[in-house]
Motif scaffolding. Sequence first.
Motif, PDB file in Angstrom:
ATOM      1  N   VAL A 198      62.665 -51.395  53.344  1.00  0.00           N
ATOM      2  CA  VAL A 198      62.909 -51.458  51.992  1.00  0.00           C
ATOM      3  C   VAL A 198      64.448 -51.407  51.431  1.00  0.00           C
ATOM      4  N   ASP A 199      65.337 -50.523  52.302  1.00  0.00           N
ATOM      5  CA  ASP A 199      66.566 -50.424  52.208  1.00  0.00           C
ATOM      6  C   ASP A 199      67.162 -52.033  52.507  1.00  0.00           C
ATOM      7  N   ALA A 200      66.752 -52.340  53.716  1.00  0.00           N
ATOM      8  CA  ALA A 200      67.340 -53.931  53.956  1.00  0.00           C
ATOM      9  C   ALA A 200      67.161 -54.844  52.788  1.00  0.00           C
ATOM     10  N   LEU A 201      65.850 -54.734  52.199  1.00  0.00           N
ATOM     11  CA  LEU A 201      65.524 -55.676  51.288  1.00  0.00           C
ATOM     12  C   LEU A 201      66.394 -55.655  49.960  1.00  0.00           C
ATOM     13  N   LEU A 202      66.447 -54.303  49.599  1.00  0.00           N
ATOM     14  CA  LEU A 202      67.096 -54.296  48.324  1.00  0.00           C
ATOM     15  C   LEU A 202      68.653 -54.450  48.671  1.00  0.00           C
ATOM     16  N   GLY A 204      69.766 -56.829  50.372  1.00  0.00           N
ATOM     17  CA  GLY A 204      69.768 -57.998  50.314  1.00  0.00           C
ATOM     18  C   GLY A 204      69.709 -58.872  49.319  1.00  0.00           C
ATOM     19  N   LEU A 205      69.518 -58.228  48.202  1.00  0.00           N
ATOM     20  CA  LEU A 205      69.228 -58.982  46.901  1.00  0.00           C
ATOM     21  C   LEU A 205      70.568 -59.444  46.405  1.00  0.00           C
ATOM     22  N   THR A 206      70.452 -60.835  45.899  1.00  0.00           N
ATOM     23  CA  THR A 206      71.525 -61.560  45.137  1.00  0.00           C
ATOM     24  C   THR A 206      71.617 -61.820  43.825  1.00  0.00           C
ATOM     25  N   PRO A 207      72.214 -61.012  42.882  1.00  0.00           N
ATOM     26  CA  PRO A 207      73.359 -59.959  43.136  1.00  0.00           C
ATOM     27  C   PRO A 207      72.689 -58.685  43.607  1.00  0.00           C
ATOM     28  N   THR A 208      72.953 -57.840  44.432  1.00  0.00           N
ATOM     29  CA  THR A 208      72.574 -56.577  44.899  1.00  0.00           C
ATOM     30  C   THR A 208      73.191 -55.228  44.141  1.00  0.00           C
ATOM     31  N   PRO A 209      72.079 -54.485  43.676  1.00  0.00           N
ATOM     32  CA  PRO A 209      72.811 -53.459  43.022  1.00  0.00           C
ATOM     33  C   PRO A 209      72.888 -52.373  44.145  1.00  0.00           C
ATOM     34  N   GLY A 210      72.180 -52.552  45.202  1.00  0.00           N
ATOM     35  CA  GLY A 210      72.125 -51.655  46.575  1.00  0.00           C
ATOM     36  C   GLY A 210      71.010 -50.564  46.459  1.00  0.00           C
ATOM     37  N   ALA A 211      70.584 -50.515  47.671  1.00  0.00           N
ATOM     38  CA  ALA A 211      69.012 -49.572  47.665  1.00  0.00           C
ATOM     39  C   ALA A 211      69.631 -48.279  47.290  1.00  0.00           C
ATOM     40  N   ARG A 215      67.528 -45.677  44.832  1.00  0.00           N
ATOM     41  CA  ARG A 215      66.839 -44.265  45.369  1.00  0.00           C
ATOM     42  C   ARG A 215      67.254 -43.170  44.602  1.00  0.00           C
ATOM     43  N   SER A 216      68.485 -43.143  43.846  1.00  0.00           N
ATOM     44  CA  SER A 216      69.210 -42.223  42.818  1.00  0.00           C
ATOM     45  C   SER A 216      68.153 -42.320  41.676  1.00  0.00           C
ATOM     46  N   ALA A 217      67.800 -43.464  41.133  1.00  0.00           N
ATOM     47  CA  ALA A 217      67.044 -43.637  39.815  1.00  0.00           C
ATOM     48  C   ALA A 217      65.517 -43.389  39.881  1.00  0.00           C
ATOM     49  N   TYR A 218      65.082 -43.430  41.084  1.00  0.00           N
ATOM     50  CA  TYR A 218      63.693 -43.229  41.112  1.00  0.00           C
ATOM     51  C   TYR A 218      63.508 -42.589  42.669  1.00  0.00           C
ATOM     52  N   PRO A 219      63.933 -41.103  42.430  1.00  0.00           N
ATOM     53  CA  PRO A 219      64.047 -40.245  43.636  1.00  0.00           C
ATOM     54  C   PRO A 219      62.592 -40.206  44.288  1.00  0.00           C
ATOM     55  N   SER A 220      61.546 -40.045  43.473  1.00  0.00           N
ATOM     56  CA  SER A 220      60.289 -39.817  43.949  1.00  0.00           C
ATOM     57  C   SER A 220      59.470 -40.922  44.344  1.00  0.00           C
ATOM     58  N   ALA A 221      59.998 -42.200  44.232  1.00  0.00           N
ATOM     59  CA  ALA A 221      59.301 -43.462  44.682  1.00  0.00           C
ATOM     60  C   ALA A 221      59.197 -43.647  45.953  1.00  0.00           C
ATOM     61  N   SER A 222      57.908 -44.206  46.508  1.00  0.00           N
ATOM     62  CA  SER A 222      57.530 -44.454  47.795  1.00  0.00           C
ATOM     63  C   SER A 222      58.070 -45.852  48.196  1.00  0.00           C
ATOM     64  N   PRO A 223      58.364 -46.083  49.453  1.00  0.00           N
ATOM     65  CA  PRO A 223      59.007 -47.502  49.826  1.00  0.00           C
ATOM     66  C   PRO A 223      58.155 -48.530  49.156  1.00  0.00           C
ATOM     67  N   ASN A 224      56.828 -48.360  49.029  1.00  0.00           N
ATOM     68  CA  ASN A 224      55.970 -49.418  48.585  1.00  0.00           C
ATOM     69  C   ASN A 224      56.548 -49.655  46.806  1.00  0.00           C
ATOM     70  N   GLU A 225      56.662 -48.658  46.300  1.00  0.00           N
ATOM     71  CA  GLU A 225      57.105 -48.570  44.838  1.00  0.00           C
ATOM     72  C   GLU A 225      58.401 -48.896  44.727  1.00  0.00           C
ATOM     73  N   LEU A 226      59.256 -48.404  45.554  1.00  0.00           N
ATOM     74  CA  LEU A 226      60.554 -48.976  45.255  1.00  0.00           C
ATOM     75  C   LEU A 226      60.556 -50.691  45.542  1.00  0.00           C
ATOM     76  N   ARG A 227      60.192 -51.001  46.640  1.00  0.00           N
ATOM     77  CA  ARG A 227      60.037 -52.368  46.723  1.00  0.00           C
ATOM     78  C   ARG A 227      59.456 -53.115  45.401  1.00  0.00           C
ATOM     79  N   ASP A 228      58.193 -52.674  44.790  1.00  0.00           N
ATOM     80  CA  ASP A 228      57.872 -53.345  43.865  1.00  0.00           C
ATOM     81  C   ASP A 228      58.712 -53.320  42.551  1.00  0.00           C
ATOM     82  N   THR A 229      59.296 -51.936  42.423  1.00  0.00           N
ATOM     83  CA  THR A 229      60.253 -52.116  41.252  1.00  0.00           C
ATOM     84  C   THR A 229      61.419 -52.889  41.317  1.00  0.00           C
ATOM     85  N   ALA A 230      62.018 -52.853  42.625  1.00  0.00           N
ATOM     86  CA  ALA A 230      63.196 -53.542  42.597  1.00  0.00           C
ATOM     87  C   ALA A 230      63.012 -55.085  42.847  1.00  0.00           C
ATOM     88  N   MET A 231      61.792 -55.495  43.129  1.00  0.00           N
ATOM     89  CA  MET A 231      61.481 -56.985  43.215  1.00  0.00           C
ATOM     90  C   MET A 231      61.133 -57.351  41.770  1.00  0.00           C
TER      91      MET A 231
END
Length: 363
Positions: A198-202, A204-211, A215-231
């Motif tokens: 999920v770090d590599a995916l986030l 790599g987004l263009t433009p990217t706000p960075g993983a 992680r700071s904004a959604y500290p309790s999110a699982s990797p799947n939740e981070l991916r789905d939110t960011a995507m």
Amino acid sequence: MSAHYRTGAEGFARLDGAPDNRGLLDQVAALRWVHDNIATFGGDPGNVTVLGQSAGAGSIAALLVMPAAAGLFRRAILQSLPGTFFTPGLAADVAAEISAELGRAPRAEDLADVAPDDLVDAARSVTMRLPQRVDRWGAVAYTPTPFSPVVDGEVLPASPWAALADGAARDVDLLVGHTRDEFSLLGTRLGDIDDAGVDALLNGLTPTPGAQRYRSAYPSASPNELRDTAMSDWLWRMPALHLAEAAHAGGARVWLYELCWGFNSVGASHSLDTLLLFGTTEIRTGLTAAGPDAMAQARRLSGLIRAEHLSFAATGDPGWVRYTPHERDTRVYDTDSTVARYPEERSRWIWRDRRFDALDLTA
């Protein structure tokens, strides 16, 4: 009315000897016909509204800034606008790979005698391999299609966000919206992802706000939740929000909505707002199995969304406060629908200093 247009490789592959964005040119031809003939059917050529969802919303965003489409519609409804517009270089690379599937060069004359089904099969093969192209095509590899409008400088002179902010389509009223859980359906199909993935995916987004921002904004999110939110943010939610803000900056009147209601584990998923708008939520969606309460909620919400969208098309006002970047008034469709400040504040803040533009080759 609805209009057919060329899609996939027929409509959007970048081929030598053919204009870019043929699917968009088809849409312009249909709109020109409506403009020239609608009075015969009792309509008003000065009061035409276009509506599109997902790729359709991307088409409308392009039409808003295309010189060939100027003056052909008065209002536009964009549901779940994707942020994927391609540079000529990226589009040409995709077309070359699809043509290679057929043993041909990416030239119109080389593909002229290819059977349509064979062209579709070649595009499907490339689509299936998208995850393998992340090193060259970037985050496009995580999307459901290798086709998008091409910012070619001629048919489509600039990306919608930049052109709207500069005042393009300032005379067109816009109703822009998205769902809360835009990526949930695709995320379910992709399966699980780990922290490194999920770090590599986030990143790599263009433009990217960075993983790290996620992680700071959604500290309790699982990797799947981070991916789905960011995507959800990258592919649909933030492009829609930024388009609303760009259009406002350019002088257009803009209204914004988010659908937060859902009836199953995927929540307010991609396309659900369109199903509600057209009253087709009960067709092969599993809604009937969710029980009578969910069905009653869907019918009430469907009636509300349809009434407000029709009001916008007829009068230019859906019935709630216009969106401004300062107040951020947003129609929130839910079990109890309200008007409130834009709900996805954490994501808005993450993307506050990023700007969408045409996607290019990463290598």
